[in-house]
Design an enzyme around this catalytic site. Sequence first.
Site, PDB file in Angstrom:
ATOM      1  N   PHE A 141      34.071  43.388  -0.316  1.00  0.00           N
ATOM      2  CA  PHE A 141      33.894  43.956   1.024  1.00  0.00           C
ATOM      3  C   PHE A 141      33.519  42.822   1.971  1.00  0.00           C
ATOM      4  O   PHE A 141      32.459  42.211   1.838  1.00  0.00           O
ATOM      5  CB  PHE A 141      32.817  45.053   1.085  1.00  0.00           C
ATOM      6  CG  PHE A 141      32.732  45.632   2.470  1.00  0.00           C
ATOM      7  CD1 PHE A 141      33.593  46.641   2.874  1.00  0.00           C
ATOM      8  CD2 PHE A 141      31.841  45.112   3.408  1.00  0.00           C
ATOM      9  CE1 PHE A 141      33.565  47.133   4.176  1.00  0.00           C
ATOM     10  CE2 PHE A 141      31.806  45.603   4.713  1.00  0.00           C
ATOM     11  CZ  PHE A 141      32.662  46.611   5.089  1.00  0.00           C
ATOM     12  N   ASP A 226      30.170  34.657   1.057  1.00  0.00           N
ATOM     13  CA  ASP A 226      29.821  35.707   2.021  1.00  0.00           C
ATOM     14  C   ASP A 226      28.443  36.236   1.643  1.00  0.00           C
ATOM     15  O   ASP A 226      28.298  37.082   0.760  1.00  0.00           O
ATOM     16  CB  ASP A 226      30.872  36.822   2.000  1.00  0.00           C
ATOM     17  CG  ASP A 226      30.543  37.945   2.986  1.00  0.00           C
ATOM     18  OD1 ASP A 226      29.386  37.991   3.475  1.00  0.00           O
ATOM     19  OD2 ASP A 226      31.423  38.782   3.256  1.00  0.00           O
ATOM     20  N   LYS A 255      24.222  40.397   9.462  1.00  0.00           N
ATOM     21  CA  LYS A 255      23.233  41.443   9.198  1.00  0.00           C
ATOM     22  C   LYS A 255      21.785  41.025   9.531  1.00  0.00           C
ATOM     23  O   LYS A 255      21.426  41.027  10.686  1.00  0.00           O
ATOM     24  CB  LYS A 255      23.391  41.958   7.770  1.00  0.00           C
ATOM     25  CG  LYS A 255      24.725  42.716   7.617  1.00  0.00           C
ATOM     26  CD  LYS A 255      24.759  43.689   6.464  1.00  0.00           C
ATOM     27  CE  LYS A 255      25.934  44.635   6.605  1.00  0.00           C
ATOM     28  NZ  LYS A 255      27.060  44.324   5.745  1.00  0.00           N
TER      29      LYS A 255
END
Length: 401
Positions: A141, A226, A255
């Site tokens: 993802f 990531d 985030k």
Amino acid sequence: MSTTADAISSAEAHSAHNYHPLPVVVATAEGAWMTDVEGRRYLDMLAGYSALNFGHCNPRLLAAARAQLDRVTLTSRAFHHDRFADFCTELAALCGKDMVLPMNTGAEAVETGVKTARKWGYEVKGVPDGHAKIVVAADNFHGRTTTIVSFSTDHEARDHFGPYTPGFEIVPYGDLTALAQAVTPNTVAVLLEPIQGEAGVLVPPAGYLRGVRELTRERNVLFMADEIQSGLGRTGRTFACEHEDVVPDVYLLGKALGGGVVPVSAVVADRDVLGVFKPGEHGSTFGGNPLACAVGLEVVAMLRTGEYQQRAAELGDHLHRELNLLVGGGAVTAVRGRGLWAGVDIDPAHGTGREVSQRLMERGVLVKDTHGATIRIAPPLVIGKEDLDWGLDQLRAVLAS
Ligand SMILES: *Cc1c(COP(=O)(O)O)cnc(C)c1O
């Protein structure tokens, strides 16, 4: 109709149904707790997919944001501003790298990483123009843009959004042999999550990240990690790669970098990589804006104390000890994760992940299911141990019923 039902039916009528939220309407929040429009309190065990590592309305982060709000919030990158250099310098130092390219969302950081790797491939490595390949993992993802969903293996994320961007090779996650076979002279990068969050908090086999590091170094390929969800304290270290003493060439961050206040993302790498960009070749109106830099700078200062990482490690040990006691007891078939981050697989006989999440909500605990049978637990790193234990009590009660 209740205030909650009202708010939900208006949202359904006037917003696209690209999410299926639990039926709770949050009005306020502080630390690890949220309060809904009817005054009910909930323990947040999702933390905005790790965007809220420092908790809701963290006083230090709000103070940094408020101070900046009264000074200047946006200049665009047409001009310099006085928070930019500090943010980039401090974030680069936290990562042990030379340079930062700030963006806003995680998906933009990934897109920027893809562009960085391609440009590096053509201009530094010498790959023939238009032939660069990036190797990615199945069940990844990395976000929702058209290029990123082009290399997703999730049908919901990908189907009917083509035509797809070429240039990606998908290999099974955790399989070094498959990765080695997929790398060719035209490979410019391997892009991976050091722990796959959305896939269900999948931790790769021991030695995998180290193997990826060795392989990419030998073959002159960039290792892009990531760490948008796994990084910035969540696993008990600043970066999940640290658990294998691995330093990737490129960190993709997002985030928690915005402290749950504003969207802040970044690509962080050394000069030989990020130095490929020249003026006009990439950018973002809001990327690196003064408000984002002020909040991001405070996030970096908080991480440099090490206290959040330590908290995640200690509370995470406790969380995993408690969760592992549930495995094999009937309702829980497996538990994975690291630090204050766990994927808990529920036996379908006990209900779907969604049903368990709903029952937890009724008991005042908010989590999110992923891939049907898994619930993900990732509370803010500032959660109190008693609150964490209370949340675990609710989970045990739901699974016993
Ligand atoms: C959330 C996430 C993204 C995308 O971030 P957005 O801010 O939602 O665009 C990318 N990679 C990983 C690993 C993520 O968890």
